[in-house]
Write an enzyme that holds these catalytic residues in place. Sequence first.
Site, short mmCIF file in Angstrom:
data_model
loop_
_atom_site.label_atom_id
_atom_site.label_comp_id
_atom_site.label_asym_id
_atom_site.label_seq_id
_atom_site.Cartn_x
_atom_site.Cartn_y
_atom_site.Cartn_z
N LYS A 1 0.83 -1.21 0.00
CA LYS A 1 0.00 0.00 0.00
C LYS A 1 0.86 1.26 0.00
CE LYS A 1 -4.18 -2.03 1.90
NZ LYS A 1 -4.88 -2.38 3.14
N LYS B 1 -2.98 -9.95 -10.66
CA LYS B 1 -4.14 -10.13 -9.78
C LYS B 1 -5.16 -9.02 -10.06
CE LYS B 1 -5.32 -8.56 -5.44
NZ LYS B 1 -5.87 -8.57 -4.15
N LYS C 1 -8.72 -3.33 -7.67
CA LYS C 1 -9.10 -1.97 -8.10
C LYS C 1 -7.88 -1.05 -8.14
CE LYS C 1 -11.30 -1.38 -3.64
NZ LYS C 1 -11.34 -2.80 -3.33
P1 ADP Z 1 -8.86 -4.96 -4.11
O1 ADP Z 1 -7.57 -5.73 -4.32
O2 ADP Z 1 -9.60 -4.75 -5.38
O3 ADP Z 1 -8.62 -3.69 -3.31
P2 ADP Z 1 -9.86 -5.95 -1.63
O4 ADP Z 1 -8.46 -5.97 -1.08
O5 ADP Z 1 -10.82 -4.93 -1.14
O6 ADP Z 1 -9.78 -5.89 -3.23
O7 ADP Z 1 -10.46 -7.40 -1.42
C1 ADP Z 1 -11.70 -7.74 -0.82
C2 ADP Z 1 -11.85 -9.24 -0.77
O8 ADP Z 1 -11.83 -9.79 -2.11
C3 ADP Z 1 -10.70 -9.96 -0.02
O9 ADP Z 1 -11.23 -11.09 0.66
C4 ADP Z 1 -9.80 -10.40 -1.11
O10 ADP Z 1 -9.04 -11.53 -0.74
C5 ADP Z 1 -10.76 -10.73 -2.25
N1 ADP Z 1 -10.11 -10.48 -3.53
C6 ADP Z 1 -9.79 -9.27 -4.07
N2 ADP Z 1 -9.21 -9.41 -5.27
C7 ADP Z 1 -9.13 -10.76 -5.50
C8 ADP Z 1 -8.64 -11.54 -6.59
N3 ADP Z 1 -8.11 -10.99 -7.66
N4 ADP Z 1 -8.73 -12.88 -6.49
C9 ADP Z 1 -9.29 -13.46 -5.40
N5 ADP Z 1 -9.78 -12.78 -4.35
C10 ADP Z 1 -9.71 -11.44 -4.38
#
Ligand code: ADP
Length: 322
Positions: A111, A190, A193
Amino acid sequence: MKRILSGIQPTGRLHLGNYFGMMKPALEQQGQGDLFLFIADYHALTSVPDPDQLRSDIHSVAVDFLACGLDPGKTTFYRQSDIPEVTELSWLLSVVTPMGLLERCHSYKDKIARGIPPSQGLFSYPVLMAADILAMRSDAVPVGRDQKQHLEVTRDIAGRFNLRYGQVFVIPEPDIRDEVAVVPGIDGQKMSKSYNNTIEIFADPDEIRRKVMRIVTDSTPVEAPKDPGRCSLFALFRLFADEDEHQELAARYRAGGVAYSAVKKELASRIVDYFAPFRRKREELLANPDYVQAVLAEGARKARSEAQKTLKAARKAVGLES
Ligand code: ADP
Ligand code: TRP
């Protein structure tokens, strides 16, 4: 009944990674376990500085979960900030948390590398997450693989607390599904957002088609054999296919003759169809904000009484209460 808990930060529109990595595995357990799902709004403060934005994201993630099948009759659905006991518990946990444990966390390092200011709140984020999980005495926590380290931190903190003060906390197990552990984005990294590579589950159908057409593939000619294991288009298709369809497409990849553009077309139409009923439900919910608020208020009442029990035991254990 096994208690299952997960949370999501209200920090933007939900995408396929969120849905398959966390929402779907959690929602599939509705009725089988005692499911707690919450909106991690205290956490979101570490990265969303605009109050109007935060308010709107909180409402929209609540609507999206209900639209995707969260049944408030079966699941306790609440906002983290309605449970102030969680922040008190996070203080009690912080005094048994070694600095080194937090210094090792990848998520913090990622981050700050992406430009989020390195506040103390961002650094101690995993302690607050441990409090979320331990306050509700959760047995299992369904999350994507990126949260695995945070779960290990939670287990470590709970273990240290129990060792010092007696058995207060349940040690939770991570629930990470191999097949959806990491959903790839349209650029092959991966899906996230923060990488600008998402396919949002409630984007309009044209935008979904446009995004799918942009999924990066290699330049193997149509007739050449392809490796399904190294193709993010294949990995995304698999999420919308049953086992037979998945095996069949894998065989066609290996044999040669698959045109990526045809797979993309089919994938786009499957994504649109899959989310169509949720999209209709979402429209109804958007027209009914009072219902959404009432669901969260009822969830908070239940979750709070659970957290109060745990906090009481923790305060007694450390000597703040007799
Ligand atoms: P982002 O990476 O878009 O900010 P978050 O960190 O808010 O997403 O993730 C929210 C939930 O969704 C978590 O449980 C996270 O493990 C799951 N998650 C986010 N992106 C993925 C992905 N590409 N594959 C699998 N799980 C994901
Ligand atoms: N850290 C999680 C994420 O970024 C969200 C979260 C906060 C969470 N508290 C939690 C997930 C407790 C599971 C359990 O996605």
